[in-house]
Design an enzyme around this catalytic site. Sequence first.
Site, PDB file in Angstrom:
ATOM      1  N   GLU A  96       3.942  12.121  -0.033  1.00 29.40           N
ATOM      2  CA  GLU A  96       4.335  13.734  -0.127  1.00 29.40           C
ATOM      3  C   GLU A  96       3.546  14.154  -1.517  1.00 29.40           C
ATOM      4  OE1 GLU A  96       7.233  11.880   2.781  1.00 29.40           O
ATOM      5  OE2 GLU A  96       6.497  11.127   0.470  1.00 29.40           O
ATOM      6  N   PRO A 306      -0.147  -4.367   1.847  1.00 30.16           N
ATOM      7  CA  PRO A 306       1.137  -4.241   2.499  1.00 30.16           C
ATOM      8  C   PRO A 306       1.888  -2.802   2.183  1.00 30.16           C
ATOM      9  CG  PRO A 306       1.019  -6.149   1.387  1.00 30.16           C
ATOM     10  CD  PRO A 306      -0.224  -5.412   0.884  1.00 30.16           C
ATOM     11  N   ARG A 307       2.495  -2.126   2.829  1.00 30.47           N
ATOM     12  CA  ARG A 307       3.122  -0.824   2.784  1.00 30.47           C
ATOM     13  C   ARG A 307       4.142  -0.821   1.705  1.00 30.47           C
ATOM     14  NH1 ARG A 307       4.741   3.146   1.446  1.00 30.47           N
ATOM     15  NH2 ARG A 307       5.574   5.196   2.626  1.00 30.47           N
ATOM     16  N   LEU A 378      -5.701   9.462   7.612  1.00 30.54           N
ATOM     17  CA  LEU A 378      -6.706  10.199   7.271  1.00 30.54           C
ATOM     18  C   LEU A 378      -7.221   9.596   5.849  1.00 30.54           C
ATOM     19  CD1 LEU A 378      -4.967  13.688   7.496  1.00 30.54           C
ATOM     20  CD2 LEU A 378      -6.570  12.640   9.074  1.00 30.54           C
ATOM     21  N   GLU A 379      -6.649   8.778   5.249  1.00 32.45           N
ATOM     22  CA  GLU A 379      -7.419   8.305   3.684  1.00 32.45           C
ATOM     23  C   GLU A 379      -8.473   7.584   4.026  1.00 32.45           C
ATOM     24  OE1 GLU A 379      -3.710   8.052   0.640  1.00 32.45           O
ATOM     25  OE2 GLU A 379      -3.943   6.501   2.028  1.00 32.45           O
TER      26      GLU A 379
END
Length: 464
Positions: A96, A306-307, A378-379
């Site tokens: 965000e 990792p996220r 998108l990154e």
Amino acid sequence: MLRRRRKRALEIRIEDQSPNFSRKGRNGVESMMYLYNLLLPLAALIGLPYYAVRMFVTGKYRKSLGPKLGYYADENVFSCLQGSPRIWVHAVSVGEVTAAAPVVAELRSRYPGACIVLSTSTETGQEMAGRLISQATELIYYPLDLPFVVAGMLKRVQPDIFVPTETELWPNFLSQCRKRGIRVVLVNGRISPRSFRRYGRTRFFWKGLLAGLDGLGMISETDARRVLALGALPEKVQVLGNTKYDSLASRTSAPLQEEIARKLDIRPGSPVFVAGSTHEGEEAVCLSVYRRLLEFDPEFKLILVPRHIERGSAVAELVRQAGFQDVIRVSEIDGGRKRVGERIVLVDVIGELFKVYSLATIVYCGGSLVPRGGQNILEAAAWGKVVFYGPSMEDFEGEKALLEEAGAGISVADEEELRERMLSLLADPEMLRRRGEQGRLAIAANAGAARRHADLIGDSLEGR
């Protein structure tokens, strides 16, 4: 997704909406608010042990807990809030913040004397905001949705308008804003299928709260239809596009790529497999695919991201168990250790993923071979990279459609298909380059949403 952004927002209407919020509706919301606030202490009591353990074990929440309860050791945070208009922008976490950054930049350009406060809910979001959003007057934490905490923070910040991003809506905060005459405008609004189902179970409650918003700028027509179905007023809803396109298009640069290449000691152009935003269960798949890529080209490197960075130690152990002893963590590099030929780099710090994508030859984006709804594809595409992902992309349907239409997004069903399709594309370097470039151009063509969302905020500030 909108392929060509229209100058005028689409008007979307559904039959069961009424522009008037009735007395019956207000009374219903008040009753639900009463019940909500009765249940909050119970929820806090149940959740407290879990968060206490997480805080003790990982250190998470230590920095943010006090500010979320309204306690700031340095009250100068609020005394420096000068200027007009006073705009409070809220971005929950890293994703965000990325979406909010171009909107804040646009607002600062339009209102150079404004007081712009940016809040986040997470500590990682706060770190990212410090890096990306220099135009904010001050960074704070978003308060817990307790009436007395919310009231205290609104009294300190005194915003003219509150701007949440991506449908981050809390009942007490919205209620307090309405009581104080503070306008609320949602930007970059998104409602995932999972969120839509969850909100739908308590639609009556959300209908009343959504009716009180002054404007809702949604990413896509699908998001607009969902928020209308939950009770937003049709005349308040506009489809304005995704601000992340603006953010990404402006952030890619050769110096950024050179910076991360030096840090990781990886020459641009070297074969690199980047597995970004992976969840538990996906690292094992990526390691198996990487073993096959080494057969294709022994020079291949693997960068695992990792996220959740708190999984760094567990993922490092998984890498070693898979037979790869030559792994280095970015936290070790930050501590002074140099990479000396390790084939696997484990990114266990915040803020490096976007830069790491610039080094990729080929990319897998996580949260998609496991049922997590996907992550931001998108990154990588902004750097001109072809992106592979699994079937679980419910939270990024528009982005998926955009990249697949451009040929830069490839959906796979499982490990076997991921391996075979990667190898097939790697065997045709020109095709790989061309498809990646088409994805980059598609993102650039969709820029401009930040300006439209800023228009919506400006119209509300000016009472239009």
